[in-house]
Design a protein around this motif. Structure first.
Motif, PDB file in Angstrom:
ATOM      1  N   MET A   1       1.173  -1.215   0.348  1.00 48.58           N
ATOM      2  CA  MET A   1       0.203   0.248   0.298  1.00 48.58           C
ATOM      3  C   MET A   1       0.434   1.423  -0.078  1.00 48.58           C
ATOM      4  SD  MET A   1      -3.360  -0.348   0.390  1.00 48.58           S
ATOM      5  CE  MET A   1      -4.155   0.974   0.214  1.00 48.58           C
ATOM      6  N   GLU A   2       2.106   1.418   0.702  1.00 44.53           N
ATOM      7  CA  GLU A   2       2.616   2.335   0.645  1.00 44.53           C
ATOM      8  C   GLU A   2       3.487   3.097  -0.347  1.00 44.53           C
ATOM      9  OE1 GLU A   2       5.100  -1.371   1.578  1.00 44.53           O
ATOM     10  OE2 GLU A   2       3.395  -0.262   2.805  1.00 44.53           O
ATOM     11  N   SER A   3       3.431   1.818  -1.179  1.00 42.22           N
ATOM     12  CA  SER A   3       4.241   1.801  -2.719  1.00 42.22           C
ATOM     13  C   SER A   3       3.601   2.509  -4.024  1.00 42.22           C
ATOM     14  CB  SER A   3       4.810   0.512  -3.261  1.00 42.22           C
ATOM     15  OG  SER A   3       5.557   0.502  -2.182  1.00 42.22           O
TER      16      SER A   3
ATOM     17  N   SER B   1      -1.283   9.891  -1.070  1.00 39.65           N
ATOM     18  CA  SER B   1      -1.399  10.838  -0.420  1.00 39.65           C
ATOM     19  C   SER B   1      -1.277  10.006   1.305  1.00 39.65           C
ATOM     20  CB  SER B   1      -2.159  12.002  -0.606  1.00 39.65           C
ATOM     21  OG  SER B   1      -3.305  11.774  -0.232  1.00 39.65           O
ATOM     22  N   ALA B   2      -0.673  10.971   1.731  1.00 43.54           N
ATOM     23  CA  ALA B   2      -0.649   9.806   3.188  1.00 43.54           C
ATOM     24  C   ALA B   2      -2.439   9.969   3.342  1.00 43.54           C
ATOM     25  CB  ALA B   2       0.287  11.484   4.333  1.00 43.54           C
TER      26      ALA B   2
ATOM     27  N   CYS C   1      -3.860   7.224   1.542  1.00 44.88           N
ATOM     28  CA  CYS C   1      -3.520   5.990   2.207  1.00 44.88           C
ATOM     29  C   CYS C   1      -5.177   5.757   3.377  1.00 44.88           C
ATOM     30  CB  CYS C   1      -2.217   5.867   2.584  1.00 44.88           C
ATOM     31  SG  CYS C   1      -1.940   3.945   2.568  1.00 44.88           S
ATOM     32  N   ALA C   2      -4.670   6.360   4.862  1.00 47.52           N
ATOM     33  CA  ALA C   2      -5.199   6.309   5.351  1.00 47.52           C
ATOM     34  C   ALA C   2      -6.422   5.402   5.260  1.00 47.52           C
ATOM     35  CB  ALA C   2      -4.799   7.660   6.383  1.00 47.52           C
TER      36      ALA C   2
ATOM     37  N   GLU D   1      -7.027   2.469   3.910  1.00 44.45           N
ATOM     38  CA  GLU D   1      -6.460   1.582   4.726  1.00 44.45           C
ATOM     39  C   GLU D   1      -8.348   1.095   5.784  1.00 44.45           C
ATOM     40  OE1 GLU D   1      -3.246   1.914   6.508  1.00 44.45           O
ATOM     41  OE2 GLU D   1      -1.955   0.766   5.423  1.00 44.45           O
TER      42      GLU D   1
ATOM     43  N   ARG E   1      -2.559  -6.601   1.932  1.00 39.67           N
ATOM     44  CA  ARG E   1      -3.021  -6.014   3.267  1.00 39.67           C
ATOM     45  C   ARG E   1      -3.803  -6.582   4.599  1.00 39.67           C
ATOM     46  NH1 ARG E   1      -4.544  -3.489   7.222  1.00 39.67           N
ATOM     47  NH2 ARG E   1      -4.845  -1.797   7.770  1.00 39.67           N
TER      48      ARG E   1
ATOM     49  N   THR F   1       3.819   6.241 -11.190  1.00 42.44           N
ATOM     50  CA  THR F   1       3.333   5.951 -10.320  1.00 42.44           C
ATOM     51  C   THR F   1       2.109   6.631 -10.446  1.00 42.44           C
ATOM     52  OG1 THR F   1       4.058   6.947  -8.174  1.00 42.44           O
ATOM     53  CG2 THR F   1       3.742   8.743  -9.274  1.00 42.44           C
TER      54      THR F   1
END
Length: 578
Positions: A291-293, A297-298, A301-302, A305, A335, A497
């Motif tokens: 997921m982090e790759s 954006s933060a 992503c949060a 998840e 994940r 990306t």
């Protein structure tokens, strides 16, 4: 020789361990350069520069002064390709300067001297650079095509055994087989996702799609004489009917190169001047991203998840073909892949095999469709279900019912943006109240090319200020671009990306769905709850120095115009960008 090895150690070119391995290889009869360069951790350019200085052999700046195509035409392509030699230019004394990567093997130079009738002198250059310029100037498989022309014909042979075609050890007795193999190997080495064979009246054009953009392959012009045999070879490999030239055909090829399994989907379509073929390459050995790759954006992503922890509901990922939807879904499944969850997928095709996840391959010939497979999956007591794509009303309705009966359902949909997914489901025939009660979120995405890290440089402040004014980016601190280098093939980009548009289905949005509003109304409601558009997320990636303004404009559209029924010119190419 011992003094040279000690000198290389003192200069930091090689380590003491490499020195000892080189001594052992020399004792077994290997030349000094081969003894050094055959080691896995050898730095070819540094070793060659140092050896060249020690033995008085000049360094060839191929990138700075590449050879002319007309000059190379005077030399036999077979010798150049086999011996990895690149004639650069004729010096003032009449001697031809030839770039090579081996100082002590004179066999190739002697063969070139005899074949061309010219006196030659060696200059050293990295082998990869020589190989790249030979293909760029002569074309992929130039030696093979030259042999076919000389032989006056080609032979099409039967396909290899069904357990896969090993390109590294493929039969070389038929020139056409070798040429097709070389095209495929070159595509894989370039990280191409698609290969296009396009027949025209006086040529066969071959193009690779690399990082979402088509680029023409350098192939010899004489290959047009053998285009029918090349297409036949591809059809034989994919188990298609070579006699059928009037109807489209679809097939598959399994390749194996350097212990990597490559699945190839083949599409053949009759065209005006022959049959066109497109190969979709899928590297099963490619590493799956976490997921982090993905490039989110933060905040997105949060939020995404958190969605993965939901007990039930539908999560859709939308975008055109090749926009990375499957990669995102696999990252999500990886994940949540735990022993206490049963995850079942139905896909067409199964692109990656995930340990611990039950995966089903759609088979239209056998009658296993998405809808039929999904019905069967629900009898297997799953917790999480992935449907490769919602293509029709039947599949959509079953997915909705699955979510309403306590399952978390992931799927993809072909829409241009996140709000469009809601209206698409309703247009398919799903009742609006079912869409409102089952859908939890929609993630739209595109892929943009990443600036090459080797040649990345900051743009002048004047260009940054122009972008601020033109695109209303008041907080933009700076922009970057790639000038083009050896590693990125002079393109300025290497890799891709994602940019994302995450729309959470809030209570406000659910209320709107029941009234069947246009996508623009849903978009405005989602934006009031913090949704960032694809273009806004693209500006984030550009501001971070990972992509360019041009890439953002190519992959996205201006939502302000889109809501009024207009699209920007840049948006028209976005659908094929992946």
């Amino acid at each position: 020789m011992t003094d040279i090895l000690e000198q290389l150690v003192s200069q930091g070119v090689i380590t003491p361990a490499q020195r000892e391995r080189a001594r052992a290889a020399q004792a077994a009869g290997a030349p000094l350069d081969e003894a050094l360069l055959s080691q896995e951790d050898a730095q070819e350019e540094r070793v060659l520069r140092s050896l060249g200085e020690a033995f008085g052999v000049p360094w060839a700046d191929v990138e700075g002064r590449p050879p002319a195509r007309e000059f190379l035409a005077a030399f036999p392509a077979r010798v150049l390709m086999e011996r990895k030699l690149l004639p650069l230019r004729e010096e003032a004394d009449g001697v031809t300067l030839v770039a090579g990567s081996r100082l002590f093997d004179t066999t190739g130079l002697d063969e070139l001297r005899l074949a061309s009738g010219r006196e030659v002198r060696l200059a050293v250059a990295p082998s990869a650079e020589i190989d790249r310029w030979l293909k760029r100037c002569l074309g992929v498989g130039a030696d093979t095509v030259q042999s076919m022309v000389a032989d006056g014909g080609v032979q099409v042979v039967d396909h290899e055994p069904d357990d896969g075609v090993d390109l590294s050890e493929a039969a070389q007795d038929a020139s056409i087989v070798k040429f097709v193999n070389e095209i495929l190997v070159e595509a894989i080495n370039l990280r191409a996702t698609d290969v296009h064979f396009e027949p025209f009246e006086d040529e066969l054009r071959v193009r690779y799609r690399v990082d979402g953009v088509l680029q023409e392959a350098a192939i010899p012009g004489d290959v047009r004489r053998f285009r029918a045999a090349i297409i036949s070879r591809l059809k034989i490999l994919s188990h298609l009917d070579i006699a059928e030239k009037r109807l489209p055909q679809d097939g598959r090829i399994k390749l194996r190169i350097e212990e990597r399994d490559i699945d190839v989907r083949v599409s053949v379509i009759p065209m005006l001047h022959g049959e066109g073929v497109v190969l979709r390459l899928l590297d099963r050995g490619a590493a799956l991203l976490g997921m982090e790759s993905l490039g989110m954006s933060a905040a997105d992503c949060a939020s995404f998840e958190r969605l993965l922890d939901l007990p039930h509901g539908i999560i859709l990922v939308t975008g055109p073909t090749g926009s990375g939807k499957t990669t995102t879904l696999y990252a999500a499944l990886s994940r949540i892949n735990k022993p206490d969850l049963k995850i079942v997928t139905i896909e067409d095709p199964v692109e990656y095999q995930l340990r611990g996840i039950n995966q089903i391959q759609v088979s239209s010939k056998a009658g296993l469709t998405f809808a039929r497979g999904l019905r069967s999956i629900l009898r297997h007591d799953p917790d999480v279900v992935l449907v490769g794509e919602i293509r029709d009303l039947e599949t959509a309705e079953i997915a909705v019912q699955a979510s309403l009966t306590g399952h978390l359902v992931f799927s993809t949909l072909h829409t241009n943006d996140a709000p469009g997914a809601l209206t698409r489901l309703v247009d398919m025939g799903v009742e609006p109240y079912l869409v409102a009660s089952s859908l939890e979120a929609v993630l739209a995405q595109r892929l943009v090319r990443v600036i090459c890290p080797e040649c990345r440089e900051r743009l002048p402040e004047a260009e940054v200020e122009r972008a601020r004014r033109q695109y209303d980016l008041k907080e933009l601190a700076g922009l970057w671009a790639g000038r083009g280098c050896r590693r990125c093939q002079g393109l300025g980009y290497r890799g891709r990306t994602g940019i994302f548009e995450l729309m959470m289905v809030t209570d406000d949005v659910r209320g709107l769905i029941l009234d069947r509003p246009p996508a623009g109304v849903i978009r405005k409601a989602a934006q009031t709850h913090g949704m960032k558009s694809l273009r806004e997320d693209g500006w984030r990636v550009a501001a971070e120095g990972r992509t360019t303004v041009e890439e953002v404009l190519r992959a996205t559209k201006d939502e302000r115009l889109a809501m009024n029924g207009w699209t920007t010119p840049a948006a028209s190419g976005a659908a094929g960008a992946g």
